[in-house]
Motif scaffolding. Structure first.
Motif, mmCIF file in Angstrom:
data_model
loop_
_atom_site.group_PDB
_atom_site.id
_atom_site.type_symbol
_atom_site.label_atom_id
_atom_site.label_comp_id
_atom_site.label_asym_id
_atom_site.label_seq_id
_atom_site.Cartn_x
_atom_site.Cartn_y
_atom_site.Cartn_z
ATOM 1 N N ARG A 101 0.829 -1.151 0.050
ATOM 2 C CA ARG A 101 0.045 -0.073 0.085
ATOM 3 C C ARG A 101 1.024 1.450 0.127
ATOM 4 N N TYR A 102 0.389 2.184 -0.715
ATOM 5 C CA TYR A 102 1.258 3.470 -0.933
ATOM 6 C C TYR A 102 0.090 4.734 -1.008
ATOM 7 N N ASP A 103 0.374 5.689 0.102
ATOM 8 C CA ASP A 103 -0.221 6.721 0.183
ATOM 9 C C ASP A 103 0.015 8.054 -0.313
ATOM 10 N N GLY A 104 0.887 7.764 -1.151
ATOM 11 C CA GLY A 104 1.700 9.080 -1.889
ATOM 12 C C GLY A 104 2.860 9.677 -1.159
ATOM 13 N N GLN A 105 3.142 9.093 -0.226
ATOM 14 C CA GLN A 105 4.278 9.597 0.790
ATOM 15 C C GLN A 105 5.147 8.448 1.196
ATOM 16 N N GLU A 106 4.276 7.230 1.684
ATOM 17 C CA GLU A 106 4.882 6.241 2.356
ATOM 18 C C GLU A 106 4.270 4.883 2.115
ATOM 19 N N GLN A 107 5.251 3.792 2.296
ATOM 20 C CA GLN A 107 4.774 2.538 1.573
ATOM 21 C C GLN A 107 4.599 1.618 2.882
ATOM 22 N N THR A 108 3.616 1.029 3.100
ATOM 23 C CA THR A 108 3.506 0.003 3.954
ATOM 24 C C THR A 108 2.924 -1.285 3.302
ATOM 25 N N CYS A 109 3.584 -2.529 4.011
ATOM 26 C CA CYS A 109 3.549 -3.802 3.081
ATOM 27 C C CYS A 109 3.795 -4.931 4.146
ATOM 28 N N PHE A 110 3.351 -6.069 3.842
ATOM 29 C CA PHE A 110 3.564 -7.347 4.566
ATOM 30 C C PHE A 110 3.526 -8.427 3.826
ATOM 31 N N PHE A 111 4.037 -9.632 4.275
ATOM 32 C CA PHE A 111 4.037 -10.739 3.614
ATOM 33 C C PHE A 111 3.976 -11.774 4.770
ATOM 34 N N LYS A 112 2.984 -12.842 4.421
ATOM 35 C CA LYS A 112 2.771 -13.992 5.508
ATOM 36 C C LYS A 112 2.395 -15.278 4.656
ATOM 37 N N MET A 113 3.424 -16.273 4.966
ATOM 38 C CA MET A 113 2.945 -17.628 4.283
ATOM 39 C C MET A 113 2.983 -18.580 5.396
ATOM 40 N N GLU A 114 1.868 -19.435 5.314
ATOM 41 C CA GLU A 114 1.871 -20.588 6.395
ATOM 42 C C GLU A 114 0.916 -21.499 5.856
ATOM 43 N N PRO A 115 0.951 -22.719 6.569
ATOM 44 C CA PRO A 115 0.252 -23.908 5.659
ATOM 45 C C PRO A 115 -1.228 -23.526 5.779
ATOM 46 N N ALA A 116 -1.825 -23.719 4.796
ATOM 47 C CA ALA A 116 -3.413 -23.496 4.521
ATOM 48 C C ALA A 116 -4.324 -24.122 5.718
ATOM 49 N N ALA A 117 -3.988 -25.278 6.216
ATOM 50 C CA ALA A 117 -4.699 -25.890 7.025
ATOM 51 C C ALA A 117 -4.685 -25.516 8.491
ATOM 52 N N ASN A 118 -3.626 -24.516 8.679
ATOM 53 C CA ASN A 118 -3.346 -23.992 9.944
ATOM 54 C C ASN A 118 -3.529 -22.414 10.155
ATOM 55 N N ALA A 119 -3.888 -21.915 8.962
ATOM 56 C CA ALA A 119 -3.966 -20.620 8.848
ATOM 57 C C ALA A 119 -5.164 -19.800 9.318
ATOM 58 N N ALA A 120 -5.002 -18.873 10.110
ATOM 59 C CA ALA A 120 -6.249 -18.183 10.769
ATOM 60 C C ALA A 120 -6.738 -17.137 9.983
ATOM 61 N N GLU A 121 -7.975 -16.707 10.013
ATOM 62 C CA GLU A 121 -8.558 -15.768 9.307
ATOM 63 C C GLU A 121 -7.796 -14.594 9.244
ATOM 64 N N GLU A 122 -7.101 -14.003 10.349
ATOM 65 C CA GLU A 122 -6.293 -12.908 10.396
ATOM 66 C C GLU A 122 -4.962 -13.378 10.491
ATOM 67 N N PRO A 123 -4.051 -13.089 9.878
ATOM 68 C CA PRO A 123 -2.785 -13.564 9.919
ATOM 69 C C PRO A 123 -2.108 -12.907 11.148
ATOM 70 N N ALA A 124 -1.425 -14.035 12.033
ATOM 71 C CA ALA A 124 -0.824 -13.275 13.241
ATOM 72 C C ALA A 124 0.862 -13.094 13.160
ATOM 73 N N GLY A 125 1.464 -12.300 13.865
ATOM 74 C CA GLY A 125 2.835 -12.279 14.120
ATOM 75 C C GLY A 125 3.376 -11.491 12.735
ATOM 76 N N VAL A 126 2.390 -10.724 11.937
ATOM 77 C CA VAL A 126 2.814 -10.103 10.808
ATOM 78 C C VAL A 126 3.751 -9.134 11.180
#
Length: 351
Positions: A101-126
């Motif tokens: 995401r980029y607001d015109g001044q600063e970029q914020t981003c994240f990447f999260k990979m985990e086994p699909a069987a154990n993935a929570a609806e909201e990724p933790a520890g991002v």
């Protein structure tokens, strides 16, 4: 006779000038799409890697996403949520979530990979990286057809090149006229990308009427070809992508579909400023300029070194000890110790 010949020459020169200028019109029309209002695209897709299941096979890799493009405001956002298998773990289905995401001044981003069987609806520890455009992650160029629809193109040096969006403007220096064609009954100007890698011929078919990029192709010297075919639908703001299909063709083999993307919705509601920044939640980490912070209750950011469960650094311990006397007191004490040691050495030397 001379007058007739002169008139013919003038007509030829005029016609040649018009022909030379005509290919520039689609480029200008294409760039004019930068004035489209901010658009929110909802996507879903299937991927069919080489050697893996073919289209219509229920084992195809799937994903959903959200893309917001505001070329006029210099803002963008791409969210991806997909399920993939990797060659080193073919038996495990992974859920990969990432956002840029980029607001015109600063970029914020994240990447999260985990086994699909154990993935929570909201990724933790991002860990959310905060910085400049393209600093730690870049805008995924697999969604380039949406950039094309807004009068932009991924820079020849890669999507990490900024500033956005000015570095993404198509120019006549990069895209050269290479003829005309007709796709689905629509006349197109063919533009050749002069910055393509050596041994690669890259072209774009641009609709002569509205500047929509209908097709791109990359042909390698060995004969392999990749074609991206974009379909459009009518909207209150003109024709915008309804989806696209990526097809690879290798010498001696039939064409193989690599990916099929569907635009399930396109909305024009004005986005909020918060839409272009990753929302911080407790349990997340923030990385900015080489420092890491943990996000606590109510979004309070705490330096990772002093967060609960972490051992304080040596400097933190020293500051905790000298806090009551202050840093100046510590310096004076150190000078006193050095002076006493020097005096002691001098006494020993004279004795």
């Amino acid at each position: 006779m001379r007058i007739t010949g002169l008139l013919l020459c003038l007509v030829c020169v005029y016609t040649a000038g018009v022909s030379a200028r005509q290919p520039a019109v689609p480029l200008e029309t294409w760039a004019g799409r930068q004035q489209l209002p901010a658009t929110r695209y909802e996507l879903r897709w299937e991927k069919f890697p080489a050697g893996e299941p073919t289209p219509h096979d229920d084992r195809a890799f799937t994903g959903t996403g959200l893309v917001i493009l505001d070329a006029a405001g210099g803002r963008t956002r791409v969210d991806q949520d997909e399920r993939l298998r990797f060659k080193n773990r073919p038996g495990q289905l992974n859920r990969v979530r990432q956002s840029v995401r980029y607001d015109g001044q600063e970029q914020t981003c994240f990447f999260k990979m985990e086994p699909a069987a154990n993935a929570a609806e909201e990724p933790a520890g991002v860990k959310v990286a905060v910085g400049v455009w393209g600093g730690s992650m870049h805008w995924p160029d697999e969604f380039a057809p949406l950039a094309w629809a807004h009068g932009l193109v991924v820079p020849s040096g890669g999507p990490q090149i900024g500033p956005f969006p000015t570095a993404w403007w198509p120019t006549s220096e990069r895209f050269r006229p290479a003829g005309t064609d007709v796709i689905d009954g629509r006349p197109c100007a063919v533009l050749r990308d002069a910055t393509a890698a050596e041994g690669v011929t890259a072209t774009l078919h641009v609709d002569a009427a509205d500047g929509a990029v209908l097709r791109t192709s990359r042909v390698r010297a060995g004969g392999s070809t990749q074609v991206v075919a974009v379909t459009y639908r009518d909207t209150p703001h003109g024709r915008l992508p309804a989806g696209w299909e990526v097809t690879n063709t290798r010498p001696g083999q039939p064409p193989a579909v690599e990916a099929k993307v569907t635009v399930s919705a396109a909305r024009f509601d004005p986005p909020a400023a918060d839409d272009f920044r990753v929302a911080l939640r407790p349990g997340m980490y923030v990385e900015r300029q080489g420092q890491t912070w943990s996000v606590g209750p109510e979004g309070v950011q705490v330096p990772l070194e002093s967060s609960e469960g972490e051992r304080p650094t040596l400097m933190a311990r020293a500051l905790a000890v000298v806090g009551p006397i202050g840093f100046l007191g510590l310096v004076m004490a150190a000078c006193l110790v050095v002076g006493l040691l020097a005096l002691r050495r001098r006494v020993r030397a004279t004795s």
